[in-house]
Design a protein around this motif. Structure first.
Motif, PDB file in Angstrom:
ATOM      1  N   GLU A 207     -17.479  36.866  10.626  1.00  0.00           N
ATOM      2  CA  GLU A 207     -18.615  36.055  11.080  1.00  0.00           C
ATOM      3  C   GLU A 207     -19.418  36.766  12.174  1.00  0.00           C
ATOM      4  OE1 GLU A 207     -17.346  32.161  12.162  1.00  0.00           O
ATOM      5  OE2 GLU A 207     -16.488  31.844  10.171  1.00  0.00           O
ATOM      6  N   ILE A 208     -18.828  37.804  12.749  1.00  0.00           N
ATOM      7  CA  ILE A 208     -19.504  38.561  13.803  1.00  0.00           C
ATOM      8  C   ILE A 208     -20.704  39.341  13.254  1.00  0.00           C
ATOM      9  CG2 ILE A 208     -18.153  40.687  13.626  1.00  0.00           C
ATOM     10  CD1 ILE A 208     -18.785  39.060  16.935  1.00  0.00           C
ATOM     11  N   VAL A 209     -20.691  39.615  11.948  1.00  0.00           N
ATOM     12  CA  VAL A 209     -21.793  40.370  11.331  1.00  0.00           C
ATOM     13  C   VAL A 209     -23.092  39.571  11.490  1.00  0.00           C
ATOM     14  CG1 VAL A 209     -22.704  41.327   9.167  1.00  0.00           C
ATOM     15  CG2 VAL A 209     -20.278  41.522   9.706  1.00  0.00           C
ATOM     16  N   GLY A 210     -24.127  40.233  11.979  1.00  0.00           N
ATOM     17  CA  GLY A 210     -25.427  39.573  12.200  1.00  0.00           C
ATOM     18  C   GLY A 210     -25.578  39.079  13.630  1.00  0.00           C
ATOM     19  N   LYS A 211     -24.451  39.090  14.397  1.00  0.00           N
ATOM     20  CA  LYS A 211     -24.547  38.621  15.794  1.00  0.00           C
ATOM     21  C   LYS A 211     -24.748  39.808  16.734  1.00  0.00           C
ATOM     22  CE  LYS A 211     -22.004  34.383  15.291  1.00  0.00           C
ATOM     23  NZ  LYS A 211     -20.688  33.809  15.312  1.00  0.00           N
ATOM     24  N   ASN A 212     -25.189  39.500  17.957  1.00  0.00           N
ATOM     25  CA  ASN A 212     -25.421  40.533  18.955  1.00  0.00           C
ATOM     26  C   ASN A 212     -24.093  41.159  19.385  1.00  0.00           C
ATOM     27  OD1 ASN A 212     -25.979  41.607  21.816  1.00  0.00           O
ATOM     28  ND2 ASN A 212     -27.992  41.170  20.977  1.00  0.00           N
ATOM     29  N   VAL A 213     -24.148  42.428  19.796  1.00  0.00           N
ATOM     30  CA  VAL A 213     -22.935  43.155  20.192  1.00  0.00           C
ATOM     31  C   VAL A 213     -22.206  42.468  21.363  1.00  0.00           C
ATOM     32  CG1 VAL A 213     -24.139  44.751  21.742  1.00  0.00           C
ATOM     33  CG2 VAL A 213     -22.032  45.476  20.651  1.00  0.00           C
ATOM     34  N   ASN A 214     -22.952  41.655  22.149  1.00  0.00           N
ATOM     35  CA  ASN A 214     -22.330  40.904  23.258  1.00  0.00           C
ATOM     36  C   ASN A 214     -21.159  40.060  22.792  1.00  0.00           C
ATOM     37  OD1 ASN A 214     -24.287  41.783  24.873  1.00  0.00           O
ATOM     38  ND2 ASN A 214     -25.536  39.923  24.791  1.00  0.00           N
ATOM     39  N   TYR A 215     -21.282  39.548  21.547  1.00  0.00           N
ATOM     40  CA  TYR A 215     -20.244  38.649  21.050  1.00  0.00           C
ATOM     41  C   TYR A 215     -18.968  39.374  20.662  1.00  0.00           C
ATOM     42  CZ  TYR A 215     -23.847  35.084  20.795  1.00  0.00           C
ATOM     43  OH  TYR A 215     -24.827  34.195  21.103  1.00  0.00           O
ATOM     44  N   LEU A 216     -19.044  40.713  20.623  1.00  0.00           N
ATOM     45  CA  LEU A 216     -17.903  41.476  20.122  1.00  0.00           C
ATOM     46  C   LEU A 216     -16.788  41.592  21.145  1.00  0.00           C
ATOM     47  CD1 LEU A 216     -17.185  42.973  17.553  1.00  0.00           C
ATOM     48  CD2 LEU A 216     -18.074  45.051  18.574  1.00  0.00           C
ATOM     49  N   SER A 217     -17.177  41.769  22.403  1.00  0.00           N
ATOM     50  CA  SER A 217     -16.152  42.013  23.415  1.00  0.00           C
ATOM     51  C   SER A 217     -16.639  41.534  24.780  1.00  0.00           C
ATOM     52  CB  SER A 217     -15.852  43.515  23.473  1.00  0.00           C
ATOM     53  OG  SER A 217     -15.065  43.804  24.582  1.00  0.00           O
ATOM     54  N   ASN A 218     -15.679  41.151  25.616  1.00  0.00           N
ATOM     55  CA  ASN A 218     -16.029  40.766  26.981  1.00  0.00           C
ATOM     56  C   ASN A 218     -16.033  41.972  27.911  1.00  0.00           C
ATOM     57  OD1 ASN A 218     -16.221  38.100  26.315  1.00  0.00           O
ATOM     58  ND2 ASN A 218     -14.020  37.752  26.621  1.00  0.00           N
ATOM     59  N   GLU A 219     -15.554  43.113  27.361  1.00  0.00           N
ATOM     60  CA  GLU A 219     -15.461  44.313  28.192  1.00  0.00           C
ATOM     61  C   GLU A 219     -16.871  44.859  28.453  1.00  0.00           C
ATOM     62  OE1 GLU A 219     -12.650  45.401  29.323  1.00  0.00           O
ATOM     63  OE2 GLU A 219     -11.209  44.329  28.080  1.00  0.00           O
ATOM     64  N   LYS A 220     -17.294  44.793  29.700  1.00  0.00           N
ATOM     65  CA  LYS A 220     -18.670  45.191  30.030  1.00  0.00           C
ATOM     66  C   LYS A 220     -18.917  46.684  29.798  1.00  0.00           C
ATOM     67  CE  LYS A 220     -21.416  43.316  33.142  1.00  0.00           C
ATOM     68  NZ  LYS A 220     -22.353  42.678  32.255  1.00  0.00           N
TER      69      LYS A 220
ATOM     70  N   ASP B 267     -22.120  47.345  27.680  1.00  0.00           N
ATOM     71  CA  ASP B 267     -23.246  47.911  28.431  1.00  0.00           C
ATOM     72  C   ASP B 267     -23.579  49.327  27.975  1.00  0.00           C
ATOM     73  OD1 ASP B 267     -23.351  45.580  29.719  1.00  0.00           O
ATOM     74  OD2 ASP B 267     -22.625  46.303  31.671  1.00  0.00           O
ATOM     75  N   THR B 268     -22.534  50.133  27.764  1.00  0.00           N
ATOM     76  CA  THR B 268     -22.797  51.525  27.348  1.00  0.00           C
ATOM     77  C   THR B 268     -23.490  51.550  25.993  1.00  0.00           C
ATOM     78  OG1 THR B 268     -20.734  52.058  28.462  1.00  0.00           O
ATOM     79  CG2 THR B 268     -21.745  53.806  27.170  1.00  0.00           C
ATOM     80  N   VAL B 269     -22.956  50.729  25.058  1.00  0.00           N
ATOM     81  CA  VAL B 269     -23.548  50.726  23.714  1.00  0.00           C
ATOM     82  C   VAL B 269     -24.998  50.239  23.782  1.00  0.00           C
ATOM     83  CG1 VAL B 269     -23.381  49.652  21.443  1.00  0.00           C
ATOM     84  CG2 VAL B 269     -21.332  50.494  22.545  1.00  0.00           C
ATOM     85  N   ARG B 270     -25.226  49.184  24.577  1.00  0.00           N
ATOM     86  CA  ARG B 270     -26.596  48.647  24.702  1.00  0.00           C
ATOM     87  C   ARG B 270     -27.544  49.704  25.289  1.00  0.00           C
ATOM     88  NH1 ARG B 270     -27.350  42.939  25.375  1.00  0.00           N
ATOM     89  NH2 ARG B 270     -28.818  43.490  26.979  1.00  0.00           N
ATOM     90  N   ASP B 271     -27.059  50.412  26.331  1.00  0.00           N
ATOM     91  CA  ASP B 271     -27.884  51.462  26.939  1.00  0.00           C
ATOM     92  C   ASP B 271     -28.228  52.547  25.928  1.00  0.00           C
ATOM     93  OD1 ASP B 271     -27.885  50.175  29.279  1.00  0.00           O
ATOM     94  OD2 ASP B 271     -26.584  51.568  30.360  1.00  0.00           O
TER      95      ASP B 271
END
Ligand code: ADP
Length: 561
Positions: A278-291, A295-299
């Protein structure tokens, strides 16, 4: 489509029928008018024929029934009128167009408004000879009928016309309905086929051949369906393979689009993040609480950059590679579990450090005893053994020294940097290497000046190892230069050089180029590993340029850690 076609058809038919109806009414009315004119003219002529010289005018005009008969003197005075009018009150009629036409010898029927009767009338006048001189030998006889009479005829036929119109309209309605149904039926079959095609359930059917154009469309759909079905099959095949590969990759892998939404994730990654599909299609934020990870992936997505970092979760260490897939606007993240590797490396490092410590003490003792033996030895014959023990213990102690330095560097997390003069350090190194330098008659130049923020022992080790190699792997009378700049150090030699294959390996610990092993003693195979660790500790960049038989240049570029 059916509805619209029906509305348009009905609009066209209604407009046509209404135009036809209006034209019919107009033509009928015109015909009636012409008939009425003919009737008026005939009546006038009949009355003229009946007129004789002894006709009594007022009685003569009374016989006219519905038609109005007026006798007018040549000067325009009304002599008699069939209508009960006071003829003396009637104005002069000479200027009436029908009277003028008769006077000009070309009698014509006119439709105009009667002032005396107050209605529209058709007038026609003829001249009739009187045979007596009173009226210049003639009078005008005028016949007239009301236009309303013609309208009455029209109104009589109007209901029938309307009924006919409605009947034709109904027939057209029924006919167009049937026709539209027949015309649109093949389109319904085209629509059905397209629906089946989009659902992936299309099966070609025999073409019925009733409409040439529709048959061409259906043939086109059949061809498109064939191409699509084979492409779908290929895609399904590819997807199955991809799914298989993805689910069998041991490493975690997921892919993000440029909105940072997860478009693809394999089962290993789902396992790492304790997630489901169900994670497919959601923002990467939902994948892990590890910042760190998020953060690195988002950057990386924001700045279109790659990255390599370690990510710790649930007691495991993942070497995480973020890679931009440039042509696709996608970002791929691969997580390799390196926990075991790290543990093994740690164990190796521990063993390395312990063994070095354990060996150092007995070796130092052996060296001491050997020196004592050398002092007290009277037997010339065993001197060569004593020398051999001295050489080997020195080599072993130097090796252990390097091993201890390396393990110390590996365990160093923080440093206490001070400003170190590079020139002074290089001069100390030259001093240390002076025996080897003069043994080979090598020229070692120190060029430039500069400082660096680091621990002095680290800077010394770095320059010593590079310069020592430049001397050791050089030819007699060779040249070595240590060039110092504030941005880095360049150690150059015109010695034996390193082959491209060896260049990839010489920074590995204990790696020594085979050829140099026998000839050039003294090396431990750890010098460049120590250099590499020092550079890594400070975030300095290490690069090598070398050509076999020409020489080697090793560059250390200082950077901000
Ligand atoms: P060693 O103690 O054997 O010198 P290093 O780690 O310092 O170990 O170097 C690894 C190997 O790289 C050496 O054994 C040598 O073959 C090669 N090497 C290093 N520096 C040079 C150089 N300046 N010229 C040629 N070969 C070199």
């Amino acid at each position: 489509m059916k509805k619209r076609l029906f509305i348009y058809t009905m609009l066209i038919i209604s407009t046509g029928l209404l135009c036809f109806f209006a034209a019919s009414v107009y033509i009928t009315q015109n015909n009636n008018l012409n008939i009425a004119k003919d009737t008026v003219m005939e009546t006038a002529r009949n009355y003229a024929d009946l007129y004789t010289s002894d006709t009594e005018l007022s009685a003569f005009v009374k016989t006219s029934g519905d038609t109005r008969i007026t006798i007018i003197a040549p000067d325009g005075t009304v002599l008699a009128d069939s209508r009960p009018l006071d003829i003396t009150s009637l104005e002069n009629h000479l200027d009436r167009p029908e009277v003028q036409a008769a006077a000009n010898g070309s009698p014509t029927a006119f439709v105009r408004h009667s002032d005396s009767l107050g209605v529209d009338m058709i007038y026609y006048a003829v001249t009739i000879p009187t045979g007596y001189a009173t009226f210049d030998g003639f009078v005008y006889l005028r016949a007239a009928i009301p236009v309303a009479k013609i309208d009455a005829y029209l109104f009589q036929s109007l209901p029938l016309l309307i009924v006919l119109l409605l009947a034709v309209a109904l027939l057209c309605f029924a006919f167009s309905r049937g026709m539209i149904g027949r015309v649109t039926k093949p389109f319904e079959s085209v629509e059905r086929k397209l629906r089946l095609l989009s659902n992936g359930e299309y099966v070609p059917e025999p073409i019925d051949g009733s409409y040439e154009e529709i048959d061409a469309i259906i043939r086109g759909i059949d061809e498109v369906a064939q191409v699509l079905q084979s492409s779908f099959a290929d895609l399904r095949d590819e997807k199955t393979k991809l799914d298989y590969v993805m689910s069998n990759i041991g490493d975690g892998l997921f892919v993000l689009d440029d909105d940072k939404k997860i478009t693809l994730i394999n089962s290993a990654a789902l396992g790492i993040f304790n997630a489901n599909l169900e994670i497919v299609g959601k923002n990467v934020n939902y994948l892990s609480n590890e910042k760190t990870l998020v953060d690195t992936v988002r950057d990386c997505v924001n700045h279109n950059e790659d990255a390599l970092f370690e990510f710790l979760t649930n007691g495991r260490i993942y070497l995480t590679a973020v890679k931009q897939l440039h042509d696709t606007k996608l970002t791929m993240v691969v997580l390799s579990d390196v926990t075991e590797n790290r543990e093994n490396a740690m164990r190796r490092e521990e063993f390395f450090a312990n063994a070095s410590h354990e060996l150092k003490t007995p070796l130092t003792a052996i060296k001491g005893f050997n020196e004592l033996t050398a002092l007290n030895n009277k037997d010339e014959g065993i001197n060569k053994y004593i020398d051999s023990i001295t050489r080997e213990t020195d080599r072993m102690l130097s090796l252990i020294g390097d091993m201890l330095k390396l393990s110390e560097l590996e365990n160093t997390q923080n440093t206490t940097p001070v400003t170190v003069s590079l020139k002074k350090t290089a001069e100390e190194v030259r001093e240390t290497l002076s025996a080897a330098i003069s043994e080979k008659s090598i020229t070692l130049d120190i060029i430039g000046d500069g400082t660096v923020e680091a621990e002095p022992s680290h800077v010394y080790e770095l320059i010593k190892n590079l310069a020592e190699n430049a001397v050791r792997y050089n030819n007699p009378n060779g040249r070595v230069s240590v060039t110092i700049e504030n941005t880095g150090i360049f150690v150059y030699d015109d010695g034996i050089g390193i082959s491209p294959v060896e260049q990839t390996r010489i920074f590995e610990r204990f790696y020594r180029v085979e050829k140099s092993r026998g000839k050039r003693g003294g090396g431990t195979g750890l010098g460049l590993s120590i250099v590499k660790h020092i550079c890594a500790l400070y975030g300095w960049e290490l690069s090598l340029k070398s050509k076999l038989g020409v020489g080697t240049e090793i560059t250390v570029t200082f950077g901000k850690k």
